[in-house]
Write a protein that holds these residues in place. Structure first.
Motif, short mmCIF file in Angstrom:
data_model
loop_
_atom_site.label_atom_id
_atom_site.label_comp_id
_atom_site.label_asym_id
_atom_site.label_seq_id
_atom_site.Cartn_x
_atom_site.Cartn_y
_atom_site.Cartn_z
N PHE A 284 21.10 68.44 3.37
CA PHE A 284 21.46 67.33 4.26
C PHE A 284 20.23 66.95 5.05
O PHE A 284 19.59 67.79 5.67
CB PHE A 284 22.59 67.77 5.20
CG PHE A 284 23.14 66.66 6.05
CD1 PHE A 284 23.77 65.57 5.47
CD2 PHE A 284 23.03 66.71 7.43
CE1 PHE A 284 24.29 64.54 6.26
CE2 PHE A 284 23.55 65.69 8.22
CZ PHE A 284 24.17 64.60 7.65
N ARG A 285 19.86 65.68 4.99
CA ARG A 285 18.69 65.17 5.72
C ARG A 285 17.47 66.05 5.51
O ARG A 285 16.78 66.42 6.47
CB ARG A 285 19.00 65.09 7.22
CG ARG A 285 20.06 64.08 7.52
CD ARG A 285 20.24 63.83 8.99
NE ARG A 285 21.29 62.85 9.16
CZ ARG A 285 22.07 62.76 10.23
NH1 ARG A 285 21.91 63.59 11.23
NH2 ARG A 285 23.01 61.86 10.31
N ASP A 286 17.21 66.40 4.26
CA ASP A 286 16.03 67.20 3.90
C ASP A 286 16.06 68.63 4.41
O ASP A 286 15.07 69.34 4.31
CB ASP A 286 14.73 66.54 4.39
CG ASP A 286 14.42 65.28 3.60
OD1 ASP A 286 14.70 65.28 2.38
OD2 ASP A 286 13.91 64.31 4.19
N ARG B 59 31.72 63.43 6.03
CA ARG B 59 30.44 62.90 6.53
C ARG B 59 30.30 63.22 8.02
O ARG B 59 29.26 63.69 8.48
CB ARG B 59 30.36 61.39 6.30
CG ARG B 59 28.92 60.89 6.34
CD ARG B 59 28.82 59.40 6.45
NE ARG B 59 29.29 58.95 7.76
CZ ARG B 59 29.94 57.80 7.97
NH1 ARG B 59 30.22 57.01 6.96
NH2 ARG B 59 30.33 57.47 9.18
N GLU C 191 27.45 65.59 9.95
CA GLU C 191 26.63 65.09 11.06
C GLU C 191 26.81 65.95 12.30
O GLU C 191 25.87 66.22 13.02
CB GLU C 191 27.00 63.64 11.37
CG GLU C 191 26.73 62.76 10.17
CD GLU C 191 26.37 61.34 10.53
OE1 GLU C 191 26.65 60.92 11.67
OE2 GLU C 191 25.81 60.65 9.64
N TRP D 76 24.88 69.18 12.03
CA TRP D 76 23.46 68.90 12.28
C TRP D 76 23.19 68.78 13.78
O TRP D 76 22.27 69.39 14.32
CB TRP D 76 23.09 67.60 11.56
CG TRP D 76 21.69 67.13 11.79
CD1 TRP D 76 21.23 66.38 12.83
CD2 TRP D 76 20.55 67.39 10.96
NE1 TRP D 76 19.88 66.15 12.70
CE2 TRP D 76 19.44 66.76 11.56
CE3 TRP D 76 20.37 68.09 9.76
CZ2 TRP D 76 18.15 66.80 11.01
CZ3 TRP D 76 19.08 68.12 9.21
CH2 TRP D 76 17.99 67.49 9.83
N ARG E 77 13.67 66.82 12.31
CA ARG E 77 12.71 66.73 11.20
C ARG E 77 11.35 66.25 11.72
O ARG E 77 11.29 65.22 12.41
CB ARG E 77 13.21 65.71 10.17
CG ARG E 77 14.45 66.14 9.45
CD ARG E 77 15.14 64.97 8.80
NE ARG E 77 15.62 64.03 9.81
CZ ARG E 77 16.34 62.95 9.52
NH1 ARG E 77 16.66 62.68 8.28
NH2 ARG E 77 16.75 62.14 10.48
N LYS F 230 8.46 66.74 2.18
CA LYS F 230 9.64 67.13 2.95
C LYS F 230 9.22 67.49 4.36
O LYS F 230 8.17 68.09 4.56
CB LYS F 230 10.32 68.35 2.30
CG LYS F 230 11.13 67.98 1.10
CD LYS F 230 12.13 69.06 0.73
CE LYS F 230 13.01 68.52 -0.36
NZ LYS F 230 14.30 68.92 -0.48
N ASP G 135 13.11 64.16 16.51
CA ASP G 135 13.50 63.90 15.12
C ASP G 135 12.76 62.67 14.60
O ASP G 135 12.83 61.60 15.20
CB ASP G 135 15.03 63.69 15.03
CG ASP G 135 15.51 63.70 13.60
OD1 ASP G 135 15.02 64.54 12.81
OD2 ASP G 135 16.36 62.87 13.24
N GLY G 136 12.05 62.85 13.48
CA GLY G 136 11.32 61.72 12.89
C GLY G 136 9.88 61.62 13.33
O GLY G 136 9.14 60.74 12.87
#
Length: 375
Positions: A110-112, A276, A280, A283, A290, A318, A368-369
């Protein structure tokens, strides 16, 4: 089978406690008894062959991935269906021999991130006293980063209550912070209490419990109003604090289903309803983040990822998976000494950067990001 002598002691203390009224006069005695029970339970949990140094006794499942999710529920609430739905059942389903229990692992991408999901055979009432496979099941629970406490729609109230009680009796504290109690041992001088919040517990009760746990001299700093349970928790070594989500399965069995709970995820593992949202929420509760690494040789022009056709190549396709509160120093430690050698600063792009390629300190918290280059 004859009863374990330690379990016998626990039972007789608990019986005594159930007969004794609780009030200011008996508070100190209750504190001592609860402390004694807690110590005896810790002894019970230690596998006979293992010394005290072997860490988490009995967690026989290897931990893989970025976090471990454990499914807890009575038999027949649909845990294996959920495991297969979350992991698309593509995960090789191997059975680990786990004393007499098999633990079935799957991997959820999930989400890498890769999250290991473990389905343990039903947590059965009476697990605490070693009935069913309780003790083995609970040692798996202790290795979890998050629990999904799953009940069947229509029976949920009763099932959740029983499971939460069972976990509590076994020293698993869900959705609770550790007691804000700091213990500094000393060589002499007795026990000094330094309470920063007004306590309703008697000073002698606190000192008595501390001594029962082997704190004969030292300073105890307390930063919250303690109940007797929280006081014992502060000293007990076998407490586990773990976040949990409450999940209600098989909602498709009801014609008109309405979720009446604020903090419950309603799903049908079989029909894929609500999965879903569940992913989430897992997470978000784990606080996963990430962080993307850029190639320092190619990041001078500073295009944000995906912002242009000349997007800079990354070192890693990744992202590194971090936790909320981690810093860039933690990321550097994660990447290992080869990457860290000679690095004195970091540059960031995208999320969290005031401008592209901003130079920041290693103490900066990751978001994140975020994209990072160490130079």
């Amino acid at each position: 089978t004859p009863m374990d002598p330690i379990q016998k002691q626990i039972d007789s203390i608990e019986q005594e406690m159930s007969k004794t009224p609780y009030h200011k006069g008996t508070e100190g005695w209750f504190g001592l008894m609860r402390a004694k029970v807690s110590k005896l339970k810790a002894q019970l949990e230690r596998p006979p062959s293992q010394g005290a140094s072997s860490g988490k006794g009995g967690f026989a499942v290897k931990k893989f991935g970025d976090a471990t999710v454990v499914l807890v529920g009575f038999p027949s609430v649909g845990k294996s269906t959920l495991l297969n739905a979350l992991t698309n059942a593509k995960s090789p389903v191997a059975e680990y021999a786990f004393t007499t229990v098999s633990v079935i692992p799957g991997m959820m991408d999930f989400r890498d991130a890769q999250l290991q999901i473990l389905d343990v055979p039903g947590l059965i009432e009476g697990a605490a006293s070693g009935k069913g496979k309780g003790r083995e099941v609970l040692s798996v629970v202790r290795g979890a980063d998050i629990l999904l406490i799953i009940a069947e729609s229509g029976k949920e109230e009763d099932q959740w209550t029983k499971m939460v009680d069972e976990l509590y009796i076994n020293g698993v504290r869900i959705n609770e912070d550790r007691p804000k109690v700091l213990v500094k041992k000393a060589v002499r001088g007795g026990v000094k209490i330094n309470a920063l919040t007004k306590q309703s517990l008697e000073k002698q009760t606190i000192i008595g419990v501390a001594k029962e746990f082997g704190v004969i001299n030292g300073e105890i700093t307390i930063r919250e109003k303690l109940s007797l349970d929280r006081l014992v928790d502060a000293f007990a070594e076998n407490r586990v604090y773990v976040p949990a989500l409450f999940v209600m399965n098989k909602i498709d069995k009801h014609e008109e289903f309405e979720n009446e709970y604020d903090d419950v995820l309603a799903i049908s593992a079989e029909n894929g309803l609500g999965l879903r949202e569940l992913r989430e929420k897992i997470w978000e509760t784990l606080g996963l983040i990430r962080v993307y690494l850029r190639d320092p040789k190619k990041s001078s022009s500073g295009h944000p990822r995906g912002g242009s056709s000349k997007t800079e190549p990354m070192i890693m396709a990744k992202p590194a998976i971090m936790r909320r509160g981690d810093t860039l120093q933690d990321l550097l430690d994660l990447l290992g000494p080869d990457v860290a050698i000679g690095k004195t600063e970091a540059k960031i792009w995208g999320v969290g950067a005031r401008f592209e390629g901003q130079t920041v300190s290693f103490g900066l918290k990751v978001q994140d990001g975020m994209e990072v280059t160490f130079v």
